[in-house]
Design a protein around this motif. Structure first.
Motif, PDB file in Angstrom:
ATOM      1  N   UNK A  37      46.432  24.504  94.411  1.00  0.00           N
ATOM      2  CA  UNK A  37      47.036  25.731  93.885  1.00  0.00           C
ATOM      3  C   UNK A  37      46.124  26.362  92.836  1.00  0.00           C
ATOM      4  N   UNK A  38      45.582  25.547  91.947  1.00  0.00           N
ATOM      5  CA  UNK A  38      44.703  26.076  90.907  1.00  0.00           C
ATOM      6  C   UNK A  38      43.439  26.689  91.501  1.00  0.00           C
ATOM      7  N   UNK A  39      42.904  26.038  92.513  1.00  0.00           N
ATOM      8  CA  UNK A  39      41.660  26.529  93.127  1.00  0.00           C
ATOM      9  C   UNK A  39      41.880  27.808  93.915  1.00  0.00           C
ATOM     10  N   UNK A  40      42.987  27.914  94.632  1.00  0.00           N
ATOM     11  CA  UNK A  40      43.205  29.064  95.510  1.00  0.00           C
ATOM     12  C   UNK A  40      43.985  30.202  94.875  1.00  0.00           C
ATOM     13  N   UNK A  41      44.823  29.912  93.906  1.00  0.00           N
ATOM     14  CA  UNK A  41      45.700  30.952  93.354  1.00  0.00           C
ATOM     15  C   UNK A  41      45.314  31.382  91.934  1.00  0.00           C
ATOM     16  N   UNK A  42      44.432  30.607  91.300  1.00  0.00           N
ATOM     17  CA  UNK A  42      44.054  30.908  89.916  1.00  0.00           C
ATOM     18  C   UNK A  42      42.533  30.978  89.786  1.00  0.00           C
ATOM     19  N   UNK A  43      41.916  31.707  90.669  1.00  0.00           N
ATOM     20  CA  UNK A  43      40.459  31.867  90.678  1.00  0.00           C
ATOM     21  C   UNK A  43      40.054  33.067  89.824  1.00  0.00           C
ATOM     22  N   UNK A  44      38.777  33.199  89.576  1.00  0.00           N
ATOM     23  CA  UNK A  44      38.275  34.338  88.809  1.00  0.00           C
ATOM     24  C   UNK A  44      38.547  35.643  89.545  1.00  0.00           C
ATOM     25  N   UNK A  45      38.523  35.584  90.892  1.00  0.00           N
ATOM     26  CA  UNK A  45      38.819  36.783  91.672  1.00  0.00           C
ATOM     27  C   UNK A  45      40.230  37.285  91.412  1.00  0.00           C
ATOM     28  N   UNK A  46      41.106  36.370  91.064  1.00  0.00           N
ATOM     29  CA  UNK A  46      42.494  36.739  90.785  1.00  0.00           C
ATOM     30  C   UNK A  46      42.765  36.931  89.296  1.00  0.00           C
ATOM     31  N   UNK A  47      41.714  36.807  88.482  1.00  0.00           N
ATOM     32  CA  UNK A  47      41.865  37.089  87.064  1.00  0.00           C
ATOM     33  C   UNK A  47      42.167  35.894  86.181  1.00  0.00           C
ATOM     34  N   UNK A  48      41.784  34.709  86.618  1.00  0.00           N
ATOM     35  CA  UNK A  48      42.042  33.500  85.849  1.00  0.00           C
ATOM     36  C   UNK A  48      40.777  32.664  85.704  1.00  0.00           C
ATOM     37  N   UNK A  49      40.712  31.930  84.615  1.00  0.00           N
ATOM     38  CA  UNK A  49      39.678  30.928  84.421  1.00  0.00           C
ATOM     39  C   UNK A  49      40.405  29.603  84.228  1.00  0.00           C
ATOM     40  N   UNK A  50      40.023  28.617  85.013  1.00  0.00           N
ATOM     41  CA  UNK A  50      40.653  27.298  84.924  1.00  0.00           C
ATOM     42  C   UNK A  50      39.593  26.299  84.485  1.00  0.00           C
ATOM     43  N   UNK A  51      39.910  25.567  83.416  1.00  0.00           N
ATOM     44  CA  UNK A  51      39.022  24.516  82.920  1.00  0.00           C
ATOM     45  C   UNK A  51      39.784  23.212  82.966  1.00  0.00           C
TER      46      UNK A  51
END
Length: 154
Positions: free
Chosen positions: A45-59
């Motif tokens: 979910x984090x990789x596909x729904x919270x990507x930079x393309x979607x406006x998120x940065x996940x660390x």
């Protein structure tokens, strides 16, 4: 019926929306337990729904006290967002990445629902019946052209 990925995405977005600073820290194992799924489902979910393309940065911080930090990136203006998306596109782009960019523009209200549907139709794999390297380059060119037209129409 919504699938588990949709439910997890909705939950994380609700937590982010309730945050004052657009940053949240989550524990993968706690989320997996809450939704009765494997931790790899949270990763998906984090990789596909919270990507930079979607406006998120996940660390992600691993280890005993490890956590996942999700940051909602908010551009200053629509033009800034469009410029960032143009940089992400590069000379070629997959259909999934292009879809994510369009969804992000829609969520940020840079484009209307109608514009999003038109853009998604134009970049659809079925419409661009070409071999993969050429198709991804053509998709990038089409998407960039549409984004450029948005910068001049606003």
């Amino acid at each position: 019926m919504r699938n588990i990925s949709d439910i997890i995405e909705k939950y994380i977005k609700e937590v982010l929306d309730s945050s004052d600073i657009d940053i949240i820290k989550l524990k993968r194992s706690e989320l997996a337990e809450k939704f009765q799924c494997v931790p790899s489902q949270i990763n998906y979910v984090l990789k596909t729904r919270f990507s930079i393309e979607r406006g998120y940065v996940v660390e992600s911080k691993r280890g005993g006290g490890g956590y996942i930090q999700v940051v909602k990136v908010r551009p200053v203006t629509d033009a800034d967002l469009i410029d960032e998306m143009m940089r992400i596109i590069g000379y070629k782009i997959t259909e999934n990445m292009a879809d994510s960019i369009i969804v992000h523009l829609l969520e940020e209200e840079v484009i209307s629902d109608r514009e999003a549907r038109l853009m998604l139709s134009a970049i659809d794999q079925g419409v661009n019946d070409l071999d993969i390297p050429i198709r991804d380059e053509m998709r990038a060119n089409l998407l960039k052209a549409m984004l450029l037209s948005l910068t001049y129409s606003r």
